[in-house]
Design an enzyme around this catalytic site. Structure first.
Site, mmCIF file in Angstrom:
data_model
loop_
_atom_site.group_PDB
_atom_site.id
_atom_site.type_symbol
_atom_site.label_atom_id
_atom_site.label_comp_id
_atom_site.label_asym_id
_atom_site.label_seq_id
_atom_site.Cartn_x
_atom_site.Cartn_y
_atom_site.Cartn_z
ATOM 1 N N PHE A 102 -10.593 27.345 -48.646
ATOM 2 C CA PHE A 102 -11.615 26.820 -47.935
ATOM 3 C C PHE A 102 -11.773 25.299 -48.417
ATOM 4 C CE2 PHE A 102 -13.621 28.752 -51.430
ATOM 5 C CZ PHE A 102 -14.880 27.862 -51.742
ATOM 6 N N CYS A 103 -12.800 24.483 -47.607
ATOM 7 C CA CYS A 103 -12.843 23.129 -47.678
ATOM 8 C C CYS A 103 -14.252 22.867 -47.154
ATOM 9 C CB CYS A 103 -11.996 22.329 -47.303
ATOM 10 S SG CYS A 103 -11.558 22.294 -45.636
ATOM 11 N N LEU A 104 -14.646 21.844 -46.350
ATOM 12 C CA LEU A 104 -15.888 21.780 -45.822
ATOM 13 C C LEU A 104 -15.575 22.218 -44.342
ATOM 14 C CD1 LEU A 104 -18.669 20.369 -46.019
ATOM 15 C CD2 LEU A 104 -17.555 18.403 -45.208
#
Length: 145
Positions: A102-104
């Site tokens: 995941f990231c932003l």
């Protein structure tokens, strides 16, 4: 700033294609509820990997996740175990563990998942909503039980 030279550890284009071809299936797609379960009840066989840069974690770090930044360390999963641990201060994920990226917003997570597969990690997942979705749905209040 952490920077790992990708040219030293990245497989060649033909190797990446070959490894990707050997990988079976697609990544598992996680939604908020699936990630919530992983945070509340950590599973040693599933690793939440935040691919944002370290400075981005100052605003929020998801519980139980590890940070392997995509931009400044794209070749991290290609490093030998000892070198990885020296740089990141935690063990390198094993290739039989599920890596959930995941990231932003989810864009870097997809790129990181594809890169992980090129290094031979076949059991992968993506949280497309990533931190934005997590926080919008109350994830900041969720902790391991």
């Amino acid at each position: 700033m952490l920077r790992i030279a990708a040219r030293n550890v990245m497989p060649s284009s033909s190797s990446r294609l070959f490894l990707r071809t050997l990988s079976s299936g697609s990544p598992k797609i996680y939604d908020f509820e699936g990630i919530k379960k992983l945070v509340e009840k950590p599973d040693a066989n599933k690793i939440l990997i935040d691919v944002r840069e370290p400075a981005e974690l100052e605003s929020y770090k998801m519980p139980t996740s590890i940070n392997i930044p995509l931009q400044s360390a794209p070749g991290a999963l290609g490093l030998p175990q000892d070198e990885f641990k020296e740089i990141f201060q935690f063990p390198k994920p094993k290739d039989d563990q599920e890596l959930v990226f995941f990231c932003l917003k989810g864009i870097r997570a997809k790129a990181a998942e594809e890169l992980a597969r090129s290094y031979g990690y076949e059991d992968t997942g993506i949280y497309p909503g990533s931190i934005n979705d997590w926080l919008e749905k109350g994830g900041a209040d969720i902790t391991p039980k």
